[in-house]
Scaffold this active site. Structure first.
Site, PDB file in Angstrom:
ATOM      1  CG  PHE A 146      -1.778   1.218   1.330  1.00 41.55           C
ATOM      2  CD1 PHE A 146      -2.921   1.329   0.547  1.00 41.55           C
ATOM      3  CD2 PHE A 146      -1.444   2.265   2.182  1.00 41.55           C
ATOM      4  CE1 PHE A 146      -3.717   2.471   0.629  1.00 41.55           C
ATOM      5  CE2 PHE A 146      -2.231   3.404   2.264  1.00 41.55           C
ATOM      6  CZ  PHE A 146      -3.375   3.504   1.475  1.00 41.55           C
ATOM      7  N   GLY A 147       0.681   2.134  -0.968  1.00 41.36           N
ATOM      8  CA  GLY A 147       1.439   3.388  -1.043  1.00 41.36           C
ATOM      9  C   GLY A 147       0.517   4.564  -0.783  1.00 41.36           C
ATOM     10  CE1 TYR A 148       2.637   5.195   3.890  1.00 44.02           C
ATOM     11  CE2 TYR A 148       2.679   7.580   4.073  1.00 44.02           C
ATOM     12  CZ  TYR A 148       3.216   6.338   4.380  1.00 44.02           C
ATOM     13  OH  TYR A 148       4.349   6.272   5.148  1.00 44.02           O
ATOM     14  N   GLY A 149       2.137   7.928  -0.255  1.00 43.81           N
ATOM     15  CA  GLY A 149       2.932   9.145  -0.491  1.00 43.81           C
ATOM     16  C   GLY A 149       3.511   9.087  -1.893  1.00 43.81           C
ATOM     17  CB  SER A 150       6.963   9.454  -3.193  1.00 43.39           C
ATOM     18  OG  SER A 150       7.616   8.363  -2.590  1.00 43.39           O
TER      19      SER A 150
ATOM     20  CD  GLU B 216       9.688   4.747   0.447  1.00 43.28           C
ATOM     21  OE1 GLU B 216       9.357   5.426   1.432  1.00 43.28           O
ATOM     22  OE2 GLU B 216       9.550   5.147  -0.722  1.00 43.28           O
TER      23      GLU B 216
HETATM   24  C1  SIN Z   1       4.623   5.790   0.610  1.00 47.22           C
HETATM   25  O1  SIN Z   1       4.520   6.500  -0.375  1.00 47.22           O
HETATM   26  O2  SIN Z   1       3.807   4.843   0.786  1.00 47.22           O
HETATM   27  C2  SIN Z   1       5.720   5.956   1.617  1.00 47.22           C
HETATM   28  C3  SIN Z   1       6.161   7.358   1.824  1.00 47.22           C
HETATM   29  C4  SIN Z   1       6.835   8.002   0.640  1.00 47.22           C
HETATM   30  O3  SIN Z   1       7.733   7.403   0.028  1.00 47.22           O
HETATM   31  O4  SIN Z   1       6.478   9.140   0.292  1.00 47.22           O
END
Ligand code: SIN
Length: 188
Positions: free
Chosen positions: A24-28, A99
Site C-alpha cells: 500500500f502506497g500513500y505518499g510518493s 525508503e
Molecule cells: C509511501 O509513499 O507509501 C511511503 C512514503 C513516501 O515514500 O512518500
C-alpha cells in the site's frame, strides 16, 4: 532507532514461499512508480492519517536542510486512500533502499474500491526514528517545504504531485491540501 532502515527491513519479514504481495502506497509511492508491479488498484487503510512529519535528508532535502515527506500516524476511524500494488518480493530489495530514511515495513489490511480486502505491507516512519521531525503548523511546514531540495528534486514538487494524485484518487486529506494552499499562496 537509526534513520537507515535497510537492515531492519531485511531482517523483519520472511518472503519465503511467497510469489507476490500487496504493497500500500500513500505518499510518493502513489505517483513515482519506478518499480515493476503485477497489478495496481486504488485502496485505503483505516486507523491511519497522512502527515508531513518525516524528515527527508536523502531525497527532498539534505542533512543540513531536511525536507518534509509523509508518514502515517495512528488516528482511530481515519481513512487514508492510496494505491496498492501487487509486487514480487524482489521489489523490496529496491524499495527498502528508496525508503531507507526511517521507514519500516508493517503488515496492514487494505480495502479495495469494490469492498474486498487484502493483507499486505506499508512503509511507515514511526516517531522513534532519527529522521522524524514531528508536528508543526501547516503554514510552517509549507515554508520548510518551499525552501528544501534534495537529490530527488524540490520538496515542493513532492507536495504538489502528491496533492494532485490525492485529488485524482478522491482522497480528502485536509492536512496535505492546507500545506499546498500555503505553499501556492506564498508564490504569489
Ligand atoms: C509511501 O509513499 O507509501 C511511503 C512514503 C513516501 O515514500 O512518500
Amino acid at each position: 532507532m537509526s534513520a537507515n532502515t535497510i537492515e531492519h527491513n531485511r531482517n523483519r519479514f520472511s518472503f519465503e514461499g511467497i510469489d507476490a504481495i500487496w504493497l500500500f502506497g500513500y505518499g510518493s509511492l502513489i505517483y513515482k512508480v519506478d518499480f515493476p508491479f503485477l497489478e495496481k488498484r486504488p485502496a485505503s487503510i483505516t486507523g491511519w492519517a497522512r502527515r508531513f512529519w518525516q524528515g527527508s535528508h536523502d531525497h527532498r532535502g539534505t542533512p543540513e536542510a531536511p525536507g518534509r515527506v509523509v508518514t502515517l500516524v495512528e488516528q482511530p476511524d481515519s481513512v487514508c486512500k492510496g494505491m496498492a500494488y501487487r509486487v514480487s518480493p524482489s521489489v523490496f530489495e529496491y524499495l527498502d533502499v528508496r525508503e531507507k530514511n526511517g521507514y519500516l515495513r508493517f503488515a496492514t489490511r487494505m480495502t479495495f474500491d469494490d469492498g474486498s480486502h487484502a493483507e499486505g505491507l506499508v512503509y511507515i516512519a514511526t516517531e522513534d526514528n532519527e529522521a522524524f521531525l514531528g508536528e508543526m503548523p501547516e503554514q510552517d511546514i509549507a515554508r520548510q517545504i518551499a525552501s528544501a531540495s534534495g537529490p530527488s528534486g524540490p520538496n515542493s514538487e513532492y507536495l504538489l504531485r502528491l496533492a494532485e494524485s490525492l485529488r485524482i484518487l478522491g482522497d480528502e486529506c485536509p492536512h496535505t491540501f492546507l500545506i499546498e494552499e500555503h505553499l501556492t499562496a506564498s508564490d504569489k
